[in-house]
Design a protein around this motif. Structure first.
Motif: not given
Length: 158
Positions: A55-60, A93-104
């Motif tokens: 599951a993926l959960m979040w609080e803002d 290499s500075g700031p980066f982006i990492v994804g977890a499939g299409e959802v995160l």
């Protein structure tokens, strides 16, 4: 039911603003699980389930949050996400982006002094979920503590 949960979990953020990838495992013998099963009208074993759905959960940070199941996610994919995030946390290499499939999608930025980092997270619920995409800011977190959490997460998957 926090005392009734187990299983691998990766939390990125603070107590009030976070994103988490978890594979909860409920104990059918736990009194809280048994009570919830009675309320749901099912056996404790049925309520606890197999413990293999991510599951993926979040609080803002303002009291809003949500979550959804990721039934197609495999342990190897969760481990790959953790590996890629861990490898990039040096910020060589500075700031980066990492994804977890299409959802995160995590955009990571180093903090001042390189001892902490912050994230801009985009959560995109899968098709069929009645949730809208969410973008949330994760305030500064200790990069070394996150590295330890990532290693612990990887060990929990083994």
């Amino acid at each position: 039911m926090s005392t009734a949960m187990g299983g691998p979990a990766l939390f990125i953020g603070t107590d009030t603003a976070y994103v988490a990838v978890v594979r909860p495992r409920l104990d059918p013998e736990d009194p809280e699980v048994r009570e919830a099963a009675v309320q749901a009208g099912v056996s404790p074993e049925e309520f606890a389930g197999p413990g293999n759905v991510w599951a993926l959960m979040w609080e803002d940070g303002s009291g809003g949050g949500g979550g959804f199941e990721l039934p197609g996610l495999r342990d190897a994919e969760a481990e790959d996400f953790a590996d890629r995030l861990l490898a990039e946390l040096s910020f060589e290499s500075g700031p980066f982006i990492v994804g977890a499939g299409e959802v995160l999608r995590l955009q990571a930025y180093p903090g001042e002094g390189g001892e902490d980092c912050r994230f801009l997270c985009t959560v995109t619920p899968p098709e069929g979920e009645e949730l809208s995409p969410v973008t949330l800011e994760i305030p500064s977190v200790d990069a070394d503590a996150l590295r330890v959490d990532l290693e612990d997460f990887r060990r929990a998957l083994a």
